[in-house]
Design a protein around this motif. Structure first.
Motif, short mmCIF file in Angstrom:
data_model
loop_
_atom_site.label_atom_id
_atom_site.label_comp_id
_atom_site.label_asym_id
_atom_site.label_seq_id
_atom_site.Cartn_x
_atom_site.Cartn_y
_atom_site.Cartn_z
N PHE A 1 6.27 -63.22 -45.49
CA PHE A 1 5.91 -63.00 -44.07
C PHE A 1 7.05 -62.27 -43.36
O PHE A 1 6.84 -61.33 -42.58
N ALA B 1 8.34 -64.30 -34.37
CA ALA B 1 7.58 -65.52 -34.12
C ALA B 1 8.00 -66.66 -35.05
O ALA B 1 8.55 -66.43 -36.11
N TYR B 2 7.73 -67.87 -34.62
CA TYR B 2 7.76 -69.07 -35.48
C TYR B 2 9.07 -69.26 -36.25
O TYR B 2 9.09 -69.42 -37.47
N PHE C 1 5.16 -66.43 -29.53
CA PHE C 1 4.83 -67.49 -30.50
C PHE C 1 6.10 -68.19 -30.99
O PHE C 1 6.23 -68.53 -32.16
N TYR D 1 2.23 -61.04 -25.99
CA TYR D 1 1.08 -60.23 -26.43
C TYR D 1 -0.01 -60.43 -25.39
O TYR D 1 -0.09 -61.49 -24.75
N MET E 1 -3.98 -56.72 -35.77
CA MET E 1 -2.80 -56.88 -36.61
C MET E 1 -2.85 -55.93 -37.80
O MET E 1 -3.92 -55.69 -38.38
N ARG F 1 -1.29 -56.87 -43.69
CA ARG F 1 -0.10 -57.25 -44.45
C ARG F 1 -0.58 -57.94 -45.72
O ARG F 1 -0.91 -59.12 -45.72
N VAL G 1 -2.63 -65.81 -39.74
CA VAL G 1 -2.03 -65.12 -38.59
C VAL G 1 -2.91 -63.94 -38.18
O VAL G 1 -3.14 -63.70 -36.99
N PHE H 1 -6.27 -61.85 -29.41
CA PHE H 1 -5.67 -60.69 -28.74
C PHE H 1 -6.79 -59.85 -28.12
O PHE H 1 -7.91 -59.80 -28.63
N HIS I 1 7.18 -51.86 -34.98
CA HIS I 1 7.00 -53.27 -35.31
C HIS I 1 7.57 -53.59 -36.70
O HIS I 1 7.03 -54.38 -37.46
N ARG J 1 5.20 -53.16 -39.65
CA ARG J 1 4.19 -54.20 -39.88
C ARG J 1 2.84 -53.85 -39.27
O ARG J 1 1.89 -54.62 -39.40
C1 LIG Z 1 2.55 -64.03 -35.64
C2 LIG Z 1 2.51 -62.57 -35.36
C3 LIG Z 1 1.54 -62.23 -34.27
C4 LIG Z 1 3.89 -62.12 -35.04
C5 LIG Z 1 4.13 -60.69 -35.31
O1 LIG Z 1 4.05 -59.86 -34.43
C6 LIG Z 1 4.50 -60.23 -36.62
O2 LIG Z 1 4.42 -61.00 -37.55
O3 LIG Z 1 4.86 -59.08 -36.75
#
Ligand SMILES: CC(C)CC(=O)C(=O)O
Ligand SMILES: Cc1cc2nc3c(=O)[nH]c(=O)nc-3n(C[C@H](O)[C@H](O)[C@H](O)COP(=O)(O)O)c2cc1C
Length: 366
Positions: free
Chosen positions: A25, A80-81, A109, A130, A162, A165, A202, A210, A257, A260
């Motif tokens: 991730f 995030a996280y 997040f 976001y 998103m 990924r 995710v 979103f 980003h 990503r």
């Molecule tokens: C949890 C995602 C929305 C966070 C993000 O922007 C990412 O993983 O690039």
């Protein structure tokens, strides 16, 4: 064990300490990860033009933004996280960034509260958002950030959906354990915690929450709900930079980003010159994506960035060494920047301009 001297030295210890799916991730990007690679390659192509006999006994990396002084123009991008990799999560990152005198952009997040992070911080904080379909969530988070003393709101504009990924899809990546986006009511975040083999929770969560219909004129709604400066993150073209200025952005971040989102998107460094040209000094331009060493920061600052942000490297530091590790990553890169400035004959950030860089990026890998 290898002596830790550079930001990159934190990467292997970090990988050993986090779960493989969390590592994917962090490190992963969209699809074939071409833009992840391009971000790094763009910096590798830079060649510097050192000046000599420039009087560099004092080298100063200090910079100000939105009324706050920072010891370094190298800050922490929103990710995030962070409790996925450290029990204290964003509180540890805030301590590390504060120790280094660096900006920390807290993610929407985040896995610690806006207020706990503020209490741990001794430097500037911004809050990243976001645009959720639930605008009330944006409004309440912006209000909380203002009340807690954050300096700015950063709206990330490059995720209408998103990026794909594949690592996360293959891993069935899910936000697990007791980690959660604690600043948002649990119901809004539920999909991020629902495991489904062969799909990324995710990504499913993003699709559900979103608002992909957002357009430039919608920004006025957010503007009207906070007194804080509004920073747009995820601009890669002169056209959008011009629109950002016209719609009242207080700063923008040139960013893909971290590779990503749109795989094949231009490397951040390669997009910088056109964005800086379009903005024409009207507002500060920041950059993230692929900055790994002080000389990378030097190149981006020389090409017109006011600050640069690091995404993955502080996470390596956090995983390997908590707050100390985050501070270590920021100090190592800042020290490299000061060293590169001295050897390039530029004693302060005000001395950095395009003449520092020889092969100015031409906008591609070709
Ligand atoms: C949890 C995602 C929305 C966070 C993000 O922007 C990412 O993983 O690039
Ligand atoms: C694990 C991870 C999580 C991220 N989460 C967010 C986020 O929540 N919001 C956001 O705007 N960007 C997020 N990003 C993107 C970063 O803010 C930044 O744009 C990118 O990581 C910079 O590239 P670098 O990792 O090469 O330094 C995330 C990146 C990573 C690696």
């Amino acid at each position: 064990m290898t002596q830790i001297l550079t930001a990159a030295d934190y990467r292997n210890p970090a990988q050993r300490l986090v779960e493989p799916d969390v590592w994917d991730f962090i490190e992963g990007g969209a699809e074939d990860e071409r833009t992840v690679a391009a971000n790094l390659r763009a910096f590798d192509r830079v060649r510097l033009r050192p000046r000599v006999l420039a009087g560099v006994s004092e080298v100063d990396t200090a910079v100000s933004l939105f009324g706050r002084d920072y010891a370094t123009p190298i800050g922490v991008a929103p990710t995030a996280y962070q409790r996925l990799i450290d029990a204290d999560g964003e509180v540890a990152t805030a301590k590390g960034a504060g120790a280094a005198g660096a900006l920390f952009v807290v993610a929407m997040f985040a896995s610690r509260t806006i207020e706990d992070i503020a209490a741990a911080s001794s430097s500037g904080l911004w809050l990243q958002l976001y645009w959720l379909r639930r605008r009330d969530v944006l409004q309440s988070m912006a209000e909380r950030a203002e009340a807690a003393g954050y300096d700015a709101i950063m709206l990330t504009v490059d995720v209408p959906r998103m990026g794909r990924r594949w690592r996360d899809v293959r891993n069935g990546f899910t936000i697990g354990g007791d980690v959660a986006a604690v600043n948002i009511e649990a119901g809004v975040m539920a999909a991020a915690h629902e495991r489904d083999e062969g799909s990324s929770a995710v990504a499913r969560h993003t699709a559900a929450t979103f608002d992909p219909g957002l357009v430039w004129s919608d920004l006025a709604w957010l503007r009207g709900r906070t007194r804080l400066p509004l920073v747009l993150k995820g601009i890669l073209t002169a056209e959008d930079a011009t629109l950002a200025v016209a719609h009242g952005a207080d700063a923008i971040v040139v960013s893909n980003h971290g590779g990503r989102q749109l795989d094949g998107a231009v490397a951040s460094l390669d997009a910088l010159a056109e964005v800086v040209g379009a903005v024409g000094g009207a507002i500060p331009v920041l950059l993230d994506g692929g900055v790994r060493r002080g000389a990378d920061a030097l190149a981006a600052l020389a090409l017109g960035a006011h600050m640069v942000l690091l995404g993955r490297p502080p996470l390596w530091g956090l995983a390997a060494g908590g707050a100390e590790g985050v501070a270590g990553v920021l100090r190592a890169t800042t020290d490299e920047l000061a060293h590169a400035m001295a050897l390039a004959g530029r004693a302060s950030l005000a001395d950095l301009d395009r003449t520092v860089v020889r092969n100015q990026p031409t906008g591609g890998d070709a």
